[in-house]
Scaffold this motif. Structure first.
Motif, PDB file in Angstrom:
ATOM      1  N   ILE A 131       0.851  -1.181   0.000  1.00  0.00           N
ATOM      2  CA  ILE A 131       0.000   0.000   0.000  1.00  0.00           C
ATOM      3  C   ILE A 131       0.893   1.239   0.000  1.00  0.00           C
ATOM      4  O   ILE A 131       1.715   1.424   0.899  1.00  0.00           O
ATOM      5  N   LYS A 132       0.745   2.077  -1.008  1.00  0.00           N
ATOM      6  CA  LYS A 132       1.542   3.307  -1.080  1.00  0.00           C
ATOM      7  C   LYS A 132       0.967   4.326  -0.091  1.00  0.00           C
ATOM      8  O   LYS A 132      -0.169   4.771  -0.241  1.00  0.00           O
ATOM      9  N   PHE A 133       1.773   4.672   0.889  1.00  0.00           N
ATOM     10  CA  PHE A 133       1.295   5.461   2.025  1.00  0.00           C
ATOM     11  C   PHE A 133       1.924   6.850   2.079  1.00  0.00           C
ATOM     12  O   PHE A 133       3.072   7.046   1.692  1.00  0.00           O
ATOM     13  N   HIS A 134       1.127   7.786   2.593  1.00  0.00           N
ATOM     14  CA  HIS A 134       1.613   9.151   2.793  1.00  0.00           C
ATOM     15  C   HIS A 134       0.936   9.719   4.035  1.00  0.00           C
ATOM     16  O   HIS A 134      -0.223   9.410   4.316  1.00  0.00           O
ATOM     17  N   LYS A 135       1.670  10.525   4.777  1.00  0.00           N
ATOM     18  CA  LYS A 135       1.089  11.200   5.938  1.00  0.00           C
ATOM     19  C   LYS A 135       1.024  12.695   5.678  1.00  0.00           C
ATOM     20  O   LYS A 135       2.013  13.298   5.247  1.00  0.00           O
ATOM     21  N   SER A 136      -0.126  13.288   5.920  1.00  0.00           N
ATOM     22  CA  SER A 136      -0.325  14.711   5.689  1.00  0.00           C
ATOM     23  C   SER A 136      -1.216  15.264   6.795  1.00  0.00           C
ATOM     24  O   SER A 136      -2.405  14.956   6.857  1.00  0.00           O
ATOM     25  N   GLU A 137      -0.650  16.045   7.704  1.00  0.00           N
ATOM     26  CA  GLU A 137      -1.397  16.531   8.864  1.00  0.00           C
ATOM     27  C   GLU A 137      -2.341  17.659   8.450  1.00  0.00           C
ATOM     28  O   GLU A 137      -1.954  18.815   8.340  1.00  0.00           O
ATOM     29  N   LYS A 138      -3.587  17.290   8.230  1.00  0.00           N
ATOM     30  CA  LYS A 138      -4.573  18.249   7.733  1.00  0.00           C
ATOM     31  C   LYS A 138      -5.792  18.385   8.640  1.00  0.00           C
ATOM     32  O   LYS A 138      -6.421  19.440   8.668  1.00  0.00           O
ATOM     33  N   ILE A 139      -6.144  17.314   9.370  1.00  0.00           N
ATOM     34  CA  ILE A 139      -7.413  17.310  10.103  1.00  0.00           C
ATOM     35  C   ILE A 139      -7.181  16.870  11.549  1.00  0.00           C
ATOM     36  O   ILE A 139      -7.004  15.683  11.822  1.00  0.00           O
ATOM     37  N   PRO A 140      -7.178  17.807  12.496  1.00  0.00           N
ATOM     38  CA  PRO A 140      -6.997  17.446  13.905  1.00  0.00           C
ATOM     39  C   PRO A 140      -8.315  17.038  14.557  1.00  0.00           C
ATOM     40  O   PRO A 140      -9.396  17.203  13.981  1.00  0.00           O
ATOM     41  N   LEU A 141      -8.203  16.528  15.768  1.00  0.00           N
ATOM     42  CA  LEU A 141      -9.379  16.211  16.560  1.00  0.00           C
ATOM     43  C   LEU A 141      -9.991  17.488  17.126  1.00  0.00           C
ATOM     44  O   LEU A 141      -9.315  18.510  17.266  1.00  0.00           O
ATOM     45  N   ASP A 142     -11.267  17.407  17.456  1.00  0.00           N
ATOM     46  CA  ASP A 142     -11.949  18.504  18.131  1.00  0.00           C
ATOM     47  C   ASP A 142     -11.600  18.422  19.617  1.00  0.00           C
ATOM     48  O   ASP A 142     -11.841  17.401  20.258  1.00  0.00           O
ATOM     49  N   ASN A 143     -11.047  19.487  20.170  1.00  0.00           N
ATOM     50  CA  ASN A 143     -10.595  19.475  21.560  1.00  0.00           C
ATOM     51  C   ASN A 143     -11.718  19.212  22.552  1.00  0.00           C
ATOM     52  O   ASN A 143     -11.477  18.728  23.661  1.00  0.00           O
ATOM     53  N   GLU A 144     -12.960  19.527  22.182  1.00  0.00           N
ATOM     54  CA  GLU A 144     -14.088  19.346  23.095  1.00  0.00           C
ATOM     55  C   GLU A 144     -14.707  17.953  22.984  1.00  0.00           C
ATOM     56  O   GLU A 144     -15.525  17.575  23.816  1.00  0.00           O
ATOM     57  N   LEU A 145     -14.327  17.187  21.953  1.00  0.00           N
ATOM     58  CA  LEU A 145     -14.976  15.900  21.716  1.00  0.00           C
ATOM     59  C   LEU A 145     -14.083  14.699  21.966  1.00  0.00           C
ATOM     60  O   LEU A 145     -14.561  13.649  22.404  1.00  0.00           O
ATOM     61  N   TRP A 146     -12.787  14.816  21.697  1.00  0.00           N
ATOM     62  CA  TRP A 146     -11.954  13.622  21.654  1.00  0.00           C
ATOM     63  C   TRP A 146     -11.768  12.953  23.010  1.00  0.00           C
ATOM     64  O   TRP A 146     -11.554  11.738  23.082  1.00  0.00           O
ATOM     65  N   LEU A 147     -11.863  13.714  24.107  1.00  0.00           N
ATOM     66  CA  LEU A 147     -11.716  13.107  25.432  1.00  0.00           C
ATOM     67  C   LEU A 147     -12.936  12.291  25.832  1.00  0.00           C
ATOM     68  O   LEU A 147     -12.857  11.436  26.716  1.00  0.00           O
ATOM     69  N   ASP A 148     -14.068  12.537  25.160  1.00  0.00           N
ATOM     70  CA  ASP A 148     -15.288  11.783  25.444  1.00  0.00           C
ATOM     71  C   ASP A 148     -15.263  10.493  24.635  1.00  0.00           C
ATOM     72  O   ASP A 148     -16.041  10.282  23.717  1.00  0.00           O
ATOM     73  N   SER A 149     -14.349   9.604  24.986  1.00  0.00           N
ATOM     74  CA  SER A 149     -14.130   8.379  24.224  1.00  0.00           C
ATOM     75  C   SER A 149     -15.080   7.279  24.665  1.00  0.00           C
ATOM     76  O   SER A 149     -15.363   7.120  25.856  1.00  0.00           O
ATOM     77  N   THR A 150     -15.575   6.520  23.703  1.00  0.00           N
ATOM     78  CA  THR A 150     -16.410   5.354  24.014  1.00  0.00           C
ATOM     79  C   THR A 150     -15.553   4.106  24.178  1.00  0.00           C
ATOM     80  O   THR A 150     -16.073   3.028  24.419  1.00  0.00           O
ATOM     81  N   ILE A 151     -14.255   4.243  24.010  1.00  0.00           N
ATOM     82  CA  ILE A 151     -13.361   3.089  24.136  1.00  0.00           C
ATOM     83  C   ILE A 151     -12.531   3.191  25.415  1.00  0.00           C
ATOM     84  O   ILE A 151     -12.673   2.398  26.334  1.00  0.00           O
ATOM     85  N   GLU A 152     -11.673   4.191  25.511  1.00  0.00           N
ATOM     86  CA  GLU A 152     -10.826   4.325  26.689  1.00  0.00           C
ATOM     87  C   GLU A 152     -11.550   5.072  27.812  1.00  0.00           C
ATOM     88  O   GLU A 152     -12.403   5.909  27.573  1.00  0.00           O
ATOM     89  N   THR A 153     -11.188   4.754  29.056  1.00  0.00           N
ATOM     90  CA  THR A 153     -11.747   5.413  30.224  1.00  0.00           C
ATOM     91  C   THR A 153     -10.639   6.183  30.943  1.00  0.00           C
ATOM     92  O   THR A 153      -9.456   6.030  30.637  1.00  0.00           O
ATOM     93  N   ASN A 154     -11.035   7.014  31.909  1.00  0.00           N
ATOM     94  CA  ASN A 154     -10.041   7.793  32.646  1.00  0.00           C
ATOM     95  C   ASN A 154      -9.104   6.901  33.449  1.00  0.00           C
ATOM     96  O   ASN A 154      -7.983   7.295  33.782  1.00  0.00           O
ATOM     97  N   ASP A 155      -9.568   5.692  33.781  1.00  0.00           N
ATOM     98  CA  ASP A 155      -8.735   4.763  34.551  1.00  0.00           C
ATOM     99  C   ASP A 155      -7.904   3.867  33.637  1.00  0.00           C
ATOM    100  O   ASP A 155      -7.271   2.921  34.088  1.00  0.00           O
ATOM    101  N   SER A 156      -7.904   4.162  32.352  1.00  0.00           N
ATOM    102  CA  SER A 156      -7.155   3.358  31.388  1.00  0.00           C
ATOM    103  C   SER A 156      -5.675   3.336  31.738  1.00  0.00           C
ATOM    104  O   SER A 156      -5.106   4.333  32.171  1.00  0.00           O
ATOM    105  N   TYR A 157      -5.039   2.195  31.531  1.00  0.00           N
ATOM    106  CA  TYR A 157      -3.597   2.097  31.762  1.00  0.00           C
ATOM    107  C   TYR A 157      -2.821   2.934  30.756  1.00  0.00           C
ATOM    108  O   TYR A 157      -1.634   3.208  30.934  1.00  0.00           O
ATOM    109  N   PHE A 158      -3.501   3.378  29.647  1.00  0.00           N
ATOM    110  CA  PHE A 158      -2.857   4.269  28.693  1.00  0.00           C
ATOM    111  C   PHE A 158      -2.756   5.680  29.266  1.00  0.00           C
ATOM    112  O   PHE A 158      -1.821   6.412  28.983  1.00  0.00           O
TER     113      PHE A 158
END
Length: 260
Positions: free
Chosen positions: A209-236
């Motif tokens: 797969i021919k790959f390229h990285k281009s930083e164009k679209i960041p996360l929304d600062n008000e939304l990304w912490l409201d994760s449905t996967i990781e929790t505040n007690d996550s080991y991450f």
């Protein structure tokens, strides 16, 4: 021209879709209902797949976060739709992206700049492929990702989650790691790590797969912490004491897919 813009969104968070203003100006935007695996993590069987995380880090991840299964399945289903429709230019967005940056990206999008040179472009600001919140791909990439899901032996020369695993070894959670890439029709890694493995230099030419990285679209600062996967007690987010990790590894939740 982009054939389709997918907006991946859980039904429980449909307000994120309803609140879109600028993005809905583009007629080829489609809301894709995300697979919710939190209440039924065994749902992967409904899609003809098994759950076989490769290595300790990925086993720990899926043991901890039931939502990781649904995240993978959601992207997998979009890849299949791309292949079925033979689309050649697709943008996939998760619903915690910054809408204004997406709008600006689309207004200035030059399809030739991407489709003539690449198969997969990571658009987020995260290092490597550390997130699937925004990426562009074509038919070839989607087809390869499906094939890699159906046969992960293509990754045989890759050490899974090397950085994470070294950290876990240094913390004393484990002494060493072991893994087996010989899995058929299986979820073997979180979807962002799976994409990272799929662009690895060790992949054979016929599935390259021919790959390229281009930083164009960041996360929304008000939304990304409201994760449905990781929790505040996550080991991450917070390093666990060694005893807490060892207790978790011995619990029924660890490798829950083998206990059901």
């Amino acid at each position: 021209m982009i054939d389709k813009i997918y907006f991946l969104n859980l039904d429980s968070k449909i307000e994120r879709w309803n609140n879109l203003r600028k993005l809905k100006d583009f007629k080829n935007v489609k809301r894709f209902s995300a697979v919710n695996s939190v209440e039924n993590p065994m749902i992967y069987k409904d899609y003809g797949l098994e759950l076989n995380p490769v290595g300790f880090a990925h086993t720990l991840y899926f043991s901890s976060f039931y939502g990781a299964v649904g995240c993978y399945l959601s992207h997998y289903e979009m890849w299949k739709e791309i292949v079925n429709n033979k689309w050649e230019s697709i943008l996939i967005l998760e619903d915690d992206i910054n809408e204004s940056f997406v709008y600006n990206f689309l207004k200035n999008f030059n399809n030739e700049r991407y489709s003539d040179y690449y198969d997969l472009v990571q658009l987020s600001y995260k290092r490597g492929f550390g997130g699937t919140e925004a990426y562009w791909l074509n038919y070839k990439a989607a087809n390869c990702l499906i094939k890699n899901t159906h046969d992960s032996s293509i990754f045989k020369n890759i050490i899974p989650a090397k950085v994470n695993t070294n950290h876990f070894i240094n913390k004393g959670y484990i002494k060493e790691d072991s893994w087996d890439w010989n899995n058929i029709k299986s979820i073997v890694a979180p979807v962002d790590k799976f994409l990272l493995y799929s662009i690895d230099e060790s992949i054979l030419d016929f599935r390259k797969i021919k790959f390229h990285k281009s930083e164009k679209i960041p996360l929304d600062n008000e939304l990304w912490l409201d994760s449905t996967i990781e929790t505040n007690d996550s080991y991450f987010r917070n390093d666990w004491p060694k005893e807490k990790m060892k207790k978790f590894i011995k619990s029924k939740q660890y490798e829950w897919w083998k206990n059901k």
